[in-house]
Design an enzyme around this catalytic site. Sequence first.
Site, short mmCIF file in Angstrom:
data_model
loop_
_atom_site.label_atom_id
_atom_site.label_comp_id
_atom_site.label_asym_id
_atom_site.label_seq_id
_atom_site.Cartn_x
_atom_site.Cartn_y
_atom_site.Cartn_z
N ASN A 32 0.84 -1.44 -0.10
CA ASN A 32 0.02 0.09 -0.07
C ASN A 32 0.94 1.16 0.03
N SER A 34 2.64 2.44 2.13
CA SER A 34 2.97 3.32 3.37
C SER A 34 3.97 3.77 3.82
N ASN A 35 5.09 2.57 3.41
CA ASN A 35 6.34 2.97 3.72
C ASN A 35 7.33 2.87 2.35
N SER A 124 11.93 -10.83 14.11
CA SER A 124 13.04 -10.00 14.30
C SER A 124 13.49 -10.61 15.72
N ALA A 125 14.77 -10.14 15.57
CA ALA A 125 15.57 -10.66 16.88
C ALA A 125 15.03 -9.92 18.01
N TYR A 148 5.98 -2.97 18.81
CA TYR A 148 6.56 -3.53 17.72
C TYR A 148 6.93 -4.79 18.27
N LYS A 152 5.50 -8.82 16.94
CA LYS A 152 6.18 -9.77 16.34
C LYS A 152 6.15 -11.28 17.18
N ASN A 178 20.23 -7.23 12.33
CA ASN A 178 20.30 -5.80 11.71
C ASN A 178 20.55 -5.96 10.46
N ASN A 197 16.07 6.44 12.80
CA ASN A 197 16.34 5.85 14.25
C ASN A 197 17.42 5.03 14.17
N ASN A 198 17.69 4.30 12.97
CA ASN A 198 18.62 3.24 12.97
C ASN A 198 20.12 3.77 12.79
P1 NAD Z 1 9.78 -1.61 5.13
O1 NAD Z 1 8.83 -0.42 5.92
O2 NAD Z 1 10.72 -1.01 4.19
O3 NAD Z 1 8.73 -2.36 4.10
C1 NAD Z 1 7.46 -2.85 4.51
C2 NAD Z 1 6.32 -2.61 3.37
O4 NAD Z 1 5.19 -3.06 3.73
C3 NAD Z 1 6.45 -1.03 2.86
O5 NAD Z 1 6.54 -1.27 1.60
C4 NAD Z 1 4.95 -0.74 3.28
O6 NAD Z 1 4.43 0.19 2.38
C5 NAD Z 1 4.25 -2.15 3.28
N1 NAD Z 1 3.17 -2.15 4.14
C6 NAD Z 1 3.15 -2.13 5.53
N2 NAD Z 1 1.74 -2.13 5.95
C7 NAD Z 1 1.10 -2.48 4.87
C8 NAD Z 1 -0.40 -3.15 4.56
N3 NAD Z 1 -1.02 -3.10 5.83
N4 NAD Z 1 -0.64 -3.57 3.30
C9 NAD Z 1 0.36 -3.57 2.42
N5 NAD Z 1 1.43 -3.14 2.58
C10 NAD Z 1 1.89 -2.64 3.76
O7 NAD Z 1 10.46 -2.62 5.84
P2 NAD Z 1 11.46 -3.77 5.86
O8 NAD Z 1 12.77 -3.06 6.60
O9 NAD Z 1 11.50 -4.05 4.52
O10 NAD Z 1 10.85 -4.80 6.67
C11 NAD Z 1 9.99 -5.77 6.18
C12 NAD Z 1 9.82 -6.64 7.32
O11 NAD Z 1 10.76 -7.14 8.07
C13 NAD Z 1 8.67 -5.90 8.49
O12 NAD Z 1 7.67 -6.87 8.90
C14 NAD Z 1 9.79 -5.60 9.72
O13 NAD Z 1 9.05 -5.78 10.78
C15 NAD Z 1 10.73 -6.86 9.45
N6 NAD Z 1 11.94 -6.58 10.16
C16 NAD Z 1 12.59 -5.54 9.56
C17 NAD Z 1 13.85 -5.35 10.14
C18 NAD Z 1 14.70 -4.19 9.70
O14 NAD Z 1 15.57 -3.73 10.40
N7 NAD Z 1 14.58 -3.43 8.68
C19 NAD Z 1 14.38 -6.07 11.32
C20 NAD Z 1 13.53 -7.26 11.59
C21 NAD Z 1 12.35 -7.49 11.15
C1 UD1 Z 2 16.44 -1.40 16.47
C2 UD1 Z 2 15.31 -1.84 17.36
C3 UD1 Z 2 14.93 -3.14 16.94
C4 UD1 Z 2 14.62 -3.46 15.45
C5 UD1 Z 2 16.07 -3.09 14.79
C6 UD1 Z 2 15.75 -3.25 13.35
C7 UD1 Z 2 15.32 -0.28 19.05
C8 UD1 Z 2 15.57 -0.12 20.81
N1 UD1 Z 2 15.51 -1.35 18.75
O1 UD1 Z 2 17.66 -2.43 16.93
O2 UD1 Z 2 13.61 -3.72 17.70
O3 UD1 Z 2 14.43 -4.65 15.23
O4 UD1 Z 2 16.26 -1.62 15.14
O5 UD1 Z 2 14.73 -2.39 12.82
O6 UD1 Z 2 15.12 0.75 18.54
N2 UD1 Z 2 22.90 3.97 17.67
C9 UD1 Z 2 23.53 5.03 17.85
N3 UD1 Z 2 23.21 6.16 17.47
C10 UD1 Z 2 22.08 6.17 16.64
C11 UD1 Z 2 21.45 5.04 16.21
C12 UD1 Z 2 21.90 3.85 16.89
O7 UD1 Z 2 24.63 5.11 18.67
O8 UD1 Z 2 21.85 7.34 16.12
C13 UD1 Z 2 23.55 2.58 18.28
C14 UD1 Z 2 22.45 1.85 19.09
O9 UD1 Z 2 22.49 2.25 20.53
C15 UD1 Z 2 22.85 0.42 18.71
C16 UD1 Z 2 23.27 0.42 17.41
O10 UD1 Z 2 23.62 1.72 17.03
O11 UD1 Z 2 23.91 -0.05 19.84
C17 UD1 Z 2 22.24 -0.12 16.30
O12 UD1 Z 2 21.06 0.55 16.61
P1 UD1 Z 2 19.93 0.61 15.52
O13 UD1 Z 2 20.43 0.65 14.13
O14 UD1 Z 2 18.92 1.40 15.93
O15 UD1 Z 2 19.36 -1.10 15.77
P2 UD1 Z 2 19.08 -1.94 17.02
O16 UD1 Z 2 18.80 -0.89 18.52
O17 UD1 Z 2 19.81 -2.98 17.33
#
Ligand code: NAD
Ligand code: UD1
Length: 332
Positions: A32, A34-35, A124-125, A148, A152, A178, A197-198
């Site tokens: 959809n 959304s992201n 997810s971990a 979140y 999961k 990650n 955020n990441n």
């Molecule tokens: P992303 O946001 O880039 O991709 C998710 C996609 O799903 C997007 O394109 C969004 O538009 C679509 N979407 C969301 N809700 C929807 C809905 N109701 N109907 C149709 N489309 C919808 O995220 P990603 O990083 O590719 O992650 C994919 C999956 O892996 C997610 O479930 C996420 O929770 C999981 N995951 C991601 C990470 C990470 O760090 N990226 C880590 C662990 C788990």
């Molecule tokens: C985060 C989420 C986790 C999710 C994962 C992947 C939190 C608390 N956890 O994990 O649930 O599955 O992303 O989407 O948000 N860091 C900095 N400065 C920054 C950003 C991060 O120092 O600006 C550090 C963090 O403290 C961490 C490491 O970098 O030690 C990785 O951070 P991040 O990429 O956000 O991943 P996780 O915290 O592992």
Amino acid sequence: MKILVTGGTGYIGSHTCVELLNNGYEVVIVDNFSNSKPDVLDKIKEITSKDVIFYEGDVCDKELMNKIFDEQKIDAVIHFAGYKAVGESVKLPLMYYRNNLDSTITLCEVMSSHNVKKLVFSSSATVYGSPKNLPIKEDFPLSTTNPYGTTKLMIEGILKDLYISDNEWSIAVLRYFNPIGAHESGLIGENPNDIPNNLMPYIVKVATGELECLSVFGNDYDTKDGTGVRDYIHVVDLSKGHLKAIEKVNSSNGIDYYNLGTGNGYSVLEIVENFSKVNGVKVNYKITDRRPGDIAECYADPSYAKEKLDWAAEKGIEEMCRDAYRFVMRNK
Ligand code: NAD
Ligand code: UD1
């Protein structure tokens, strides 16, 4: 073989579609946006020279999902669609529970009524909470610290109950560590519009000058250099794990859980150092307070995925840093 990929225009989904197409699978995507953005569909085609079938819409929309399964002969599903931002989930928990749970339940209902019972799910971990020992194995205790993560864990429970109720299901639950990096073409990758955020997306924006300085969240953890340690995995390696999981669900019934990580832990400062070295750019950083909810260290024992799926990550930290930067530079 035709695979439905929910969330297939997202970060991990788009890379997985490329791997599927390059390995002879037919791909149907529902998203959809959304992201994600529609141009990802063109990029997937540019990389693979193959077409995907695309449905724009919400996986929670049962009518749409029935239409997709009526129109397409789907063999198996990879379910990526969902919301994934931890901080946002704390502010908007109902939105997270609604989308992540509803999409999964609707999908499984429609799959069941169309007798398609092969599913690969993105977990997810984060479901390991704050692990007592390292490296993390699949049978470690599960807990979560934010909505979140709880979605999961709840979905893992729903899928387990589903299998218990009907042993014809075959489900692979993939627990990602990650994911970072991007496709080597530089055409698809991750570049959030908002302030990231990441860690890796933030580093990239500091390197390109969009953001001034990285805040390193704490240097007083009990780790090699005091900063947080994570198991970063190249998104292309991660995507390849999904093909192995599809082979697995096609060849056996049951539900099983797999860590998709490299088994290597890198600290925040090691990532900054590698990124600077590989890309020849300076990344300004300052040490700040710990981020609430962060754990010190997290890395996988990926041996079960190796044993059962014949999958292991191959790409190193240099490729992850290089590819992440290349994608953003190419798409600035
Ligand atoms: P992303 O946001 O880039 O991709 C998710 C996609 O799903 C997007 O394109 C969004 O538009 C679509 N979407 C969301 N809700 C929807 C809905 N109701 N109907 C149709 N489309 C919808 O995220 P990603 O990083 O590719 O992650 C994919 C999956 O892996 C997610 O479930 C996420 O929770 C999981 N995951 C991601 C990470 C990470 O760090 N990226 C880590 C662990 C788990
Ligand atoms: C985060 C989420 C986790 C999710 C994962 C992947 C939190 C608390 N956890 O994990 O649930 O599955 O992303 O989407 O948000 N860091 C900095 N400065 C920054 C950003 C991060 O120092 O600006 C550090 C963090 O403290 C961490 C490491 O970098 O030690 C990785 O951070 P991040 O990429 O956000 O991943 P996780 O915290 O592992």
